[in-house]
Design a protein around this motif. Sequence first.
Motif, PDB file in Angstrom:
ATOM      1  N   GLY A   1       0.813  -1.207   0.000  1.00 37.01           N
ATOM      2  CA  GLY A   1       0.000   0.000   0.000  1.00 37.01           C
ATOM      3  C   GLY A   1       0.848   1.258   0.000  1.00 37.01           C
ATOM      4  N   ALA A   2       1.922   1.254   0.801  1.00 39.67           N
ATOM      5  CA  ALA A   2       2.796   2.429   0.871  1.00 39.67           C
ATOM      6  C   ALA A   2       3.491   2.664  -0.468  1.00 39.67           C
ATOM      7  CB  ALA A   2       3.823   2.254   1.984  1.00 39.67           C
ATOM      8  N   ARG A   3       3.914   1.579  -1.130  1.00 39.43           N
ATOM      9  CA  ARG A   3       4.592   1.747  -2.414  1.00 39.43           C
ATOM     10  C   ARG A   3       3.644   2.304  -3.467  1.00 39.43           C
ATOM     11  NH1 ARG A   3       6.437  -3.485  -1.357  1.00 39.43           N
ATOM     12  NH2 ARG A   3       5.514  -4.330  -3.257  1.00 39.43           N
ATOM     13  N   LEU A   4       2.397   1.828  -3.448  1.00 31.91           N
ATOM     14  CA  LEU A   4       1.437   2.341  -4.429  1.00 31.91           C
ATOM     15  C   LEU A   4       1.138   3.809  -4.154  1.00 31.91           C
ATOM     16  CD1 LEU A   4      -0.309   1.702  -6.869  1.00 31.91           C
ATOM     17  CD2 LEU A   4      -2.158   1.061  -5.306  1.00 31.91           C
ATOM     18  N   ARG A   5       0.997   4.190  -2.876  1.00 23.42           N
ATOM     19  CA  ARG A   5       0.735   5.591  -2.557  1.00 23.42           C
ATOM     20  C   ARG A   5       1.887   6.482  -3.007  1.00 23.42           C
ATOM     21  NH1 ARG A   5      -2.131   3.253   1.856  1.00 23.42           N
ATOM     22  NH2 ARG A   5      -0.256   3.002   3.119  1.00 23.42           N
ATOM     23  N   PHE A   6       3.127   6.024  -2.763  1.00 28.07           N
ATOM     24  CA  PHE A   6       4.275   6.825  -3.210  1.00 28.07           C
ATOM     25  C   PHE A   6       4.263   6.953  -4.733  1.00 28.07           C
ATOM     26  CE2 PHE A   6       8.539   7.317  -4.857  1.00 28.07           C
ATOM     27  CZ  PHE A   6       9.000   8.395  -4.120  1.00 28.07           C
ATOM     28  N   SER A   7       3.967   5.868  -5.423  1.00 30.50           N
ATOM     29  CA  SER A   7       3.984   5.885  -6.892  1.00 30.50           C
ATOM     30  C   SER A   7       2.953   6.850  -7.449  1.00 30.50           C
ATOM     31  CB  SER A   7       3.733   4.470  -7.428  1.00 30.50           C
ATOM     32  OG  SER A   7       4.699   3.572  -6.942  1.00 30.50           O
ATOM     33  N   ILE A   8       1.778   6.905  -6.816  1.00 32.15           N
ATOM     34  CA  ILE A   8       0.745   7.842  -7.265  1.00 32.15           C
ATOM     35  C   ILE A   8       1.203   9.273  -7.044  1.00 32.15           C
ATOM     36  CG2 ILE A   8      -1.606   8.667  -6.855  1.00 32.15           C
ATOM     37  CD1 ILE A   8      -2.300   5.742  -6.039  1.00 32.15           C
TER      38      ILE A   8
ATOM     39  N   LEU B   1       9.578   5.539   2.159  1.00 31.71           N
ATOM     40  CA  LEU B   1      10.759   4.911   1.585  1.00 31.71           C
ATOM     41  C   LEU B   1      11.345   3.825   2.475  1.00 31.71           C
ATOM     42  CD1 LEU B   1      12.615   7.891  -0.080  1.00 31.71           C
ATOM     43  CD2 LEU B   1      10.676   6.559  -0.852  1.00 31.71           C
ATOM     44  N   SER B   2      10.758   3.617   3.657  1.00 31.43           N
ATOM     45  CA  SER B   2      11.254   2.537   4.512  1.00 31.43           C
ATOM     46  C   SER B   2      10.637   1.202   4.115  1.00 31.43           C
ATOM     47  CB  SER B   2      10.926   2.833   5.977  1.00 31.43           C
ATOM     48  OG  SER B   2       9.519   2.893   6.181  1.00 31.43           O
ATOM     49  N   THR B   3       9.713   1.216   3.156  1.00 31.62           N
ATOM     50  CA  THR B   3       9.077  -0.007   2.693  1.00 31.62           C
ATOM     51  C   THR B   3       9.695  -0.438   1.371  1.00 31.62           C
ATOM     52  OG1 THR B   3       7.366   1.167   1.460  1.00 31.62           O
ATOM     53  CG2 THR B   3       6.916   0.677   3.778  1.00 31.62           C
ATOM     54  N   GLY B   4       9.538  -1.694   1.051  1.00 31.87           N
ATOM     55  CA  GLY B   4      10.022  -2.173  -0.237  1.00 31.87           C
ATOM     56  C   GLY B   4      11.476  -2.597  -0.185  1.00 31.87           C
ATOM     57  N   ASP B   5      11.920  -3.184  -1.286  1.00 31.44           N
ATOM     58  CA  ASP B   5      13.286  -3.688  -1.344  1.00 31.44           C
ATOM     59  C   ASP B   5      14.239  -2.579  -1.776  1.00 31.44           C
ATOM     60  OD1 ASP B   5      12.743  -3.323  -4.021  1.00 31.44           O
ATOM     61  OD2 ASP B   5      12.537  -5.460  -4.466  1.00 31.44           O
ATOM     62  N   ALA B   6      15.522  -2.942  -1.876  1.00 32.30           N
ATOM     63  CA  ALA B   6      16.544  -1.955  -2.209  1.00 32.30           C
ATOM     64  C   ALA B   6      16.291  -1.336  -3.576  1.00 32.30           C
ATOM     65  CB  ALA B   6      17.922  -2.606  -2.163  1.00 32.30           C
ATOM     66  N   ARG B   7      15.782  -2.129  -4.512  1.00 35.02           N
ATOM     67  CA  ARG B   7      15.530  -1.605  -5.858  1.00 35.02           C
ATOM     68  C   ARG B   7      14.457  -0.526  -5.828  1.00 35.02           C
ATOM     69  NH1 ARG B   7      13.306  -5.181 -10.855  1.00 35.02           N
ATOM     70  NH2 ARG B   7      11.834  -5.702  -9.215  1.00 35.02           N
ATOM     71  N   PHE B   8      13.381  -0.753  -5.063  1.00 29.78           N
ATOM     72  CA  PHE B   8      12.330   0.256  -4.962  1.00 29.78           C
ATOM     73  C   PHE B   8      12.861   1.522  -4.299  1.00 29.78           C
ATOM     74  CE2 PHE B   8       8.890   2.343  -2.588  1.00 29.78           C
ATOM     75  CZ  PHE B   8       8.042   2.643  -3.631  1.00 29.78           C
ATOM     76  N   ARG B   9      13.687   1.375  -3.263  1.00 27.49           N
ATOM     77  CA  ARG B   9      14.243   2.551  -2.601  1.00 27.49           C
ATOM     78  C   ARG B   9      15.132   3.347  -3.555  1.00 27.49           C
ATOM     79  NH1 ARG B   9      14.523  -1.115   1.740  1.00 27.49           N
ATOM     80  NH2 ARG B   9      16.728  -1.534   1.393  1.00 27.49           N
ATOM     81  N   ARG B  10      15.902   2.641  -4.396  1.00 22.98           N
ATOM     82  CA  ARG B  10      16.733   3.357  -5.365  1.00 22.98           C
ATOM     83  C   ARG B  10      15.872   4.123  -6.360  1.00 22.98           C
ATOM     84  NH1 ARG B  10      19.853  -1.430  -5.209  1.00 22.98           N
ATOM     85  NH2 ARG B  10      18.839  -2.186  -7.110  1.00 22.98           N
ATOM     86  N   ARG B  11      14.807   3.470  -6.841  1.00 21.26           N
ATOM     87  CA  ARG B  11      13.906   4.161  -7.776  1.00 21.26           C
ATOM     88  C   ARG B  11      13.268   5.377  -7.105  1.00 21.26           C
ATOM     89  NH1 ARG B  11      11.696  -1.082  -9.149  1.00 21.26           N
ATOM     90  NH2 ARG B  11       9.752  -0.488  -8.142  1.00 21.26           N
ATOM     91  N   SER B  12      12.893   5.225  -5.844  1.00 20.98           N
ATOM     92  CA  SER B  12      12.252   6.317  -5.114  1.00 20.98           C
ATOM     93  C   SER B  12      13.210   7.487  -4.941  1.00 20.98           C
ATOM     94  CB  SER B  12      11.776   5.823  -3.747  1.00 20.98           C
ATOM     95  OG  SER B  12      10.862   4.758  -3.884  1.00 20.98           O
ATOM     96  N   GLN B  13      14.451   7.182  -4.573  1.00 24.52           N
ATOM     97  CA  GLN B  13      15.433   8.247  -4.391  1.00 24.52           C
ATOM     98  C   GLN B  13      15.712   8.965  -5.707  1.00 24.52           C
ATOM     99  OE1 GLN B  13      18.588   6.015  -2.571  1.00 24.52           O
ATOM    100  NE2 GLN B  13      17.443   5.735  -0.680  1.00 24.52           N
ATOM    101  N   GLN B  14      15.751   8.202  -6.812  1.00 26.30           N
ATOM    102  CA  GLN B  14      15.953   8.818  -8.122  1.00 26.30           C
ATOM    103  C   GLN B  14      14.784   9.742  -8.455  1.00 26.30           C
ATOM    104  OE1 GLN B  14      16.361   6.018 -11.325  1.00 26.30           O
ATOM    105  NE2 GLN B  14      16.682   7.595 -12.875  1.00 26.30           N
ATOM    106  N   ARG B  15      13.567   9.292  -8.136  1.00 21.19           N
ATOM    107  CA  ARG B  15      12.390  10.119  -8.425  1.00 21.19           C
ATOM    108  C   ARG B  15      12.393  11.384  -7.572  1.00 21.19           C
ATOM    109  NH1 ARG B  15       9.614  12.885 -11.519  1.00 21.19           N
ATOM    110  NH2 ARG B  15       7.399  13.126 -11.071  1.00 21.19           N
ATOM    111  N   ILE B  16      12.839  11.304  -6.326  1.00 18.79           N
ATOM    112  CA  ILE B  16      12.939  12.490  -5.481  1.00 18.79           C
ATOM    113  C   ILE B  16      13.915  13.484  -6.086  1.00 18.79           C
ATOM    114  CG2 ILE B  16      13.816  13.309  -3.250  1.00 18.79           C
ATOM    115  CD1 ILE B  16      12.483  10.916  -1.962  1.00 18.79           C
TER     116      ILE B  16
END
Length: 275
Positions: A177-184, A199-214
């Motif tokens: 749920g947290a990953r979907l909310r961040f993606s939206i 960003l404390s949820t998900g695996d390392a790959r999701f965190r990297r994508r999130s940091q890149q998007r930030i």
Amino acid sequence: MADPQSTPAPAHPPTPTPTVVVDEVHVTYTVGGGSAGGRGAATAALSRMLRRGEKRPTGRRVHAVKGVSFVAYRGEAIGLIGSNGSGKSTLLKAIAGLQPVERGQVYTDGQPSLLGVNAALMNDLTGERNVILGGLAMGMSRTEVRERYDEIVDFSGINEKDDAISRPMGTYSSGMGARLRFSIAAAKSHDVLLIDEALSTGDARFRRRSQQRIDELRAAAGTVFLVSHSNSTITETCERALWLEAGTLRRDGPAKEVVAAYEEFTATGATTGAK
């Protein structure tokens, strides 16, 4: 000899543009005393109607944020750290305009968006429907939501093992749920984006994508605030950090320095009473 009038003046760095000014802000709220607990909004409303005219318990007053002041600038990513109950999430809500301020002022340039679009997402609807509702709640048009739908779902990674997007959101784990909310929320550029623990949820790959998007959001002249209990996430994502403890701002500075001071503080066992 060169003509002094032809010598170009030295270039000056552009003046940073403030996006959020928090001026001696105090936030208080009351817990307990007449709350309806988990009985639901309708039952709570009925209870209030039946108790009209009765003397109700006042509850316990919590002074969650105590005289906090700082200025955030366009293009910054700012981490908020501190013990549980230190006022981080309450401060984000105050900046977003979702929590009344008792004293002091919050000024924002543009509309702050608190990550989550939680109020718009509904557990009994599918992830697909929630992407549409969440996108509309974040200010996107229906056309924009359709154009970015696949990108949002792919970014969240919730469809990698099964067709989770077609299932009710109530069946998702908290991380999904947290990953979907961040993606939206991250599908749209924001003047000020406030992120609480996503960003404390998900695996390392999701965190990297999130940091890149930030980083992309900051490059688009936005300001990002990030609350996280992961100190490494703060230092990897933010160049500045605010350390709140018991509602007060203890330190404001470069993220690595502030995190190091906080880690030294917690290592001494000085956070007695934190929950």
